[in-house]
Scaffold this active site. Structure first.
Site, PDB file in Angstrom:
ATOM      1  CG  ASP A   1      -0.815  -6.223   2.089  1.00 12.43           C
ATOM      2  OD1 ASP A   1      -2.041  -6.390   1.990  1.00 12.43           O
ATOM      3  OD2 ASP A   1      -0.140  -6.698   3.019  1.00 12.43           O
TER       4      ASP A   1
ATOM      5  CG  ASP B   1      -5.988  -8.383   0.983  1.00 14.26           C
ATOM      6  OD1 ASP B   1      -5.478  -9.457   0.627  1.00 14.26           O
ATOM      7  OD2 ASP B   1      -6.009  -8.003   2.169  1.00 14.26           O
ATOM      8  CD  GLU B   2      -1.172 -10.127   0.663  1.00 11.31           C
ATOM      9  OE1 GLU B   2       0.051 -10.224   0.451  1.00 11.31           O
ATOM     10  OE2 GLU B   2      -1.774 -10.816   1.498  1.00 11.31           O
TER      11      GLU B   2
END
Length: 407
Positions: free
Chosen positions: A16, A112-113
């Site tokens: 993350d 973004d993960e």
């Protein structure tokens, strides 16, 4: 080293990126590193809402969704940057490219993960060592800080990555669930939104531990099969594999209808497009997807068909937005001949949570205010029909038509 990996289980990482937009801006401009930074649209716009902020700003009491004027009052030296989505997408692609040097078992879950299955990577070191390599590598090569969760399944890995930010590495085993998670409120559990939390609270389930011990039949009656899955998660059980192809599973959501007779009246055809748009919107909401590309299909009475599509500036989900694009396409491309079939399709759909909408922050505020209203309208339409709520102008128009027919 192989002894540090489970014999029959899996080892999953959840990577993350911390304060991603702000981190990307800092990577691009290192002079921002120690300054309180927010991403919040036009710096001169008082009514904007903060999309994200770095940890320097958070230490000053600034948080996501805080009004910009309030943040500036707390911190007069606040650095405000407008969102640069092209830059963020480019950085995201580079992060995933870096992760792919470790394994091809990667499942992006947002910009973004991502989840990584590292079960077979014991030759590269222990799970902790691999997580450390990834964290260090992303910081050194892209200047992107990440938190990483290590667990036997996706739910626990995601939960673990949230436990220590920024730049944390956390291991969460199934045997740890009871003493680490069970005392927390259900609203803190990944996968439970505010509405679901309210439903669970209403039946006396307030903690994750109470959810873990709840009756499965009662849960299924209350919130469907999702309730059973949530109980499993509360017990640390999650059988979902890391699926690199999952982002491609749903590509289109469409609906078409063959008209009972050939139609040449534009109003009737537009009304049908509105019904089709409503149907597509409802199906998209069930699948939690949105689109930035709307297509219509027109089949004429001579069985010749055309399809035309339109790329939109921003992702859409609501029936009114889909209909607006579909009706414009129809008005532009219909040749006036009798129509036998109409179709509306959302192309290139994407997960709702993964999409980034290119809005100014004032628009973001206005849309956020409309969401409860739109949900209420949807429920009414599902219960009473598509046309239980109509625009006043449409009713006036139909009133004139009926009056003219009587004359």
């Amino acid at each position: 080293m192989k002894s540090m990996y489970p014999r029959n289980g899996r080892v999953i990482l959840h990577v993350d990126c911390n304060a991603f937009y702000a981190s990307v801006e800092t990577a691009y401009d290192p002079s921002l590193k120690d300054k309180p930074l927010v991403i919040a649209g036009n710096p001169n716009e008082r009514r904007g809402i903060i999309i994200t902020c770095n940890y320097v700003a958070r230490a000053l009491g600034i948080y996501t969704t805080m009004p910009l004027w309030e943040a500036k009052k707390k911190c007069p030296d606040l650095v405000i940057k407008p969102p640069n989505f092209e830059l963020y997408r480019d950085a995201s692609a580079k992060v995933f490219e870096f992760l792919s040097t470790y394994t091809n078992k990667i499942e992006p879950s947002s910009i973004d993960e991502s989840y990584l299955d590292i079960t077979d990577l014991y030759e590269l070191g222990s799970p902790l060592e691999i997580a450390g390599q990834i964290q260090k590598g992303l910081l050194e090569t892209l200047n992107i800080p990440v938190s990483i969760g290590i667990a036997p399944n996706k739910f626990l890995a995601k939960t673990a990555s949230d436990m220590k930010k920024p730049m944390g590495i956390t291991v969460l085993r199934k045997r740890d669930v009871a003493h680490i998670l069970w005392d927390r409120q259900v609203k803190e559990m990944h996968g439970i939104g505010e509405k679901t939390a309210q439903k669970l609270n209403g039946m006396g389930i307030r903690t994750i531990g109470e959810l873990a011990q709840a009756d499965s039949t009662v849960l299924q009656n209350l919130i469907g099969i999702t309730g059973v899955h949530l109980k499993e998660r509360a017990n640390g059980i999650d059988h979902r594999p890391v699926d690199p192809d999952s982002v491609y599973e749903i590509k289109t959501v469409g609906n078409s209808t063959t008209l009972p007779k050939n139609v040449t009246e534009q109003r009737a055809l537009l009304d049908m497009l509105a019904k089709l748009s409503q149907s597509v919107s409802q199906r998209m909401k069930k699948k939690h997807v949105i689109t930035q590309n709307v297509q219509i299909t027109i089949k004429y009475s001579d069985f010749k068909s055309i399809t035309r599509s339109r790329k939109l500036l921003n992702p859409v989900l609501e029936a009114s937005e889909i209909y607006e694009a579909a009706s414009q396409l129809f008005k532009k491309h219909w040749n006036g001949n009798p129509v036998r079939l109409l179709g509306v399709t959302a192309l290139d759909v994407m997960e709702k949570n993964d999409a980034v909408k290119q809005l100014d922050l004032f628009s973001f505020e206005e849309e956020a205010k409309q969401e409860p209203l739109l949900e209420a309208v949807d429920k009414l339409k599902q219960k009473f029909g598509d046309f239980i709520i109509q625009k006043g102008s449409d009713l006036i128009s139909k009133g004139h038509q009926n009056h003219n027919k009587r004359i």
